[in-house]
Design an enzyme around this catalytic site. Structure first.
Site, short mmCIF file in Angstrom:
data_model
loop_
_atom_site.label_atom_id
_atom_site.label_comp_id
_atom_site.label_asym_id
_atom_site.label_seq_id
_atom_site.Cartn_x
_atom_site.Cartn_y
_atom_site.Cartn_z
N HIS A 16 19.68 -12.73 -17.93
CA HIS A 16 18.51 -13.54 -17.56
C HIS A 16 18.18 -13.34 -16.08
O HIS A 16 17.02 -13.18 -15.70
CB HIS A 16 18.78 -15.03 -17.81
CG HIS A 16 18.95 -15.40 -19.26
ND1 HIS A 16 19.93 -16.24 -19.71
CD2 HIS A 16 18.24 -15.04 -20.36
CE1 HIS A 16 19.82 -16.39 -21.02
NE2 HIS A 16 18.81 -15.67 -21.44
N LYS A 40 17.08 -23.05 -32.51
CA LYS A 40 18.45 -23.11 -31.95
C LYS A 40 18.83 -24.54 -31.63
O LYS A 40 18.00 -25.33 -31.18
CB LYS A 40 18.53 -22.27 -30.67
CG LYS A 40 18.25 -20.80 -30.86
CD LYS A 40 18.30 -20.08 -29.51
CE LYS A 40 17.90 -18.61 -29.64
NZ LYS A 40 17.68 -17.99 -28.31
N ARG A 89 16.39 -6.92 -25.49
CA ARG A 89 17.60 -6.09 -25.44
C ARG A 89 17.58 -4.95 -26.43
O ARG A 89 18.04 -3.85 -26.15
CB ARG A 89 18.85 -6.95 -25.72
CG ARG A 89 19.18 -7.89 -24.61
CD ARG A 89 20.10 -8.96 -25.07
NE ARG A 89 19.44 -9.74 -26.10
CZ ARG A 89 19.86 -10.91 -26.55
NH1 ARG A 89 20.97 -11.42 -26.09
NH2 ARG A 89 19.18 -11.56 -27.47
N SER A 126 23.49 -15.35 -24.61
CA SER A 126 24.04 -16.69 -24.40
C SER A 126 24.98 -17.06 -25.55
O SER A 126 26.01 -17.70 -25.32
CB SER A 126 22.91 -17.72 -24.31
OG SER A 126 22.12 -17.47 -23.18
#
Ligand code: PNS
Length: 160
Positions: A16, A40, A89, A126
Site C-alpha cells: 500500500h 470483507k 497485483r 493484508s
C-alpha cells in the site's frame, strides 16, 4: 491535481505504501481514504486502520489520511477529488479493479488510475499478513514499523 488512494487497509502494508508513494510522484496532493469493503469483515476497527495508515504515511507531506463511510464517489465529491489511484497485483486484482473503476465512472465524473504493483510487493496482501501475525510469524518485511508494533501488541490478532 489531487487524487485519492482508497482501501480497507486491514492492515496497511508496504505494498500500500508503495502505491501511495508513487501516487505522490504523480499528483500534488494525495488523500488516503480508509473505508469498508462490504465483502470483507475487518480485523481492525476503522479508527485503528486510520491510525496505522497515518503512522505509515507520516513522512509524506503531500498525504492526508481520512476515514471514509458510504460511497467512494461521494467522498471524492466532498473532498474535490477527481482521480482514484489503486494498485493491482495480478490478473484477478485487475478484473476487480476494472469493475469498480467502471462503476465509479458511471456513478460520477471520476477517473481511476490503476498502478501495477511492483514485483517485490506483488505477493503481499493484508490477509496474508493477518495470517502470518496470527501464527506469530515475522511480518516486519511486509508492513511498516508502526503496523509491526500494533500487530505484536494486538490481542485479537492472536485470539484464534
Ligand atoms: O482495499 P480494498 O478492500 O480493495 O478497498 C475497497 C474499497 C474500500 C476501496 C471499496 O470497497 C470502496 O470503494 N468502498 C466504498 C463503498 C463504495 O463506493 N462501493 C462501490 C465501489 S464501485
Amino acid at each position: 491535481m489531487k487524487a485519492v488512494v482508497p482501501g480497507s487497509f486491514d492492515p496497511f502494508t508496504r505494498g500500500h505504501l508503495d502505491i501511495v508513494e508513487r501516487a505522490v510522484g504523480l499528483f500534488d496532493q494525495v488523500v488516503v481514504a480508509v473505508g469498508r469493503n462490504a465483502a470483507k469483515d475487518p480485523l481492525f476497527s476503522l479508527e485503528e486502520r486510520v491510525e496505522l495508515a497515518r503512522a505509515s504515511c507520516q513522512h509524506l507531506d503531500a498525504v492526508t489520511v481520512e476515514p471514509m463511510s458510504g460511497l467512494l464517489v461521494d467522498f471524492c465529491r466532498a473532498h474535490d477529488l477527481g482521480t482514484i489511484v489503486k494498485g493491482a497485483r495480478q490478473g484477478l486484482d485487475f478484473e476487480v479493479e476494472l469493475g469498480m473503476a467502471q462503476m465509479n465512472a458511471s456513478l460520477a465524473a471520476v477517473e481511476t488510475v490503476i498502478l501495477p504493483t511492483r514485483p517485490n510487493w506483488s505477493f503481499v496482501s493484508s490477509s496474508l499478513v493477518r495470517q502470518i501475525a496470527r501464527a506469530q510469524g515475522d511480518v516486519s518485511p511486509y508492513v511498516p514499523a508502526a503496523v509491526v508494533d500494533r500487530l505484536r501488541r494486538s490481542r485479537h490478532v492472536h485470539s484464534d
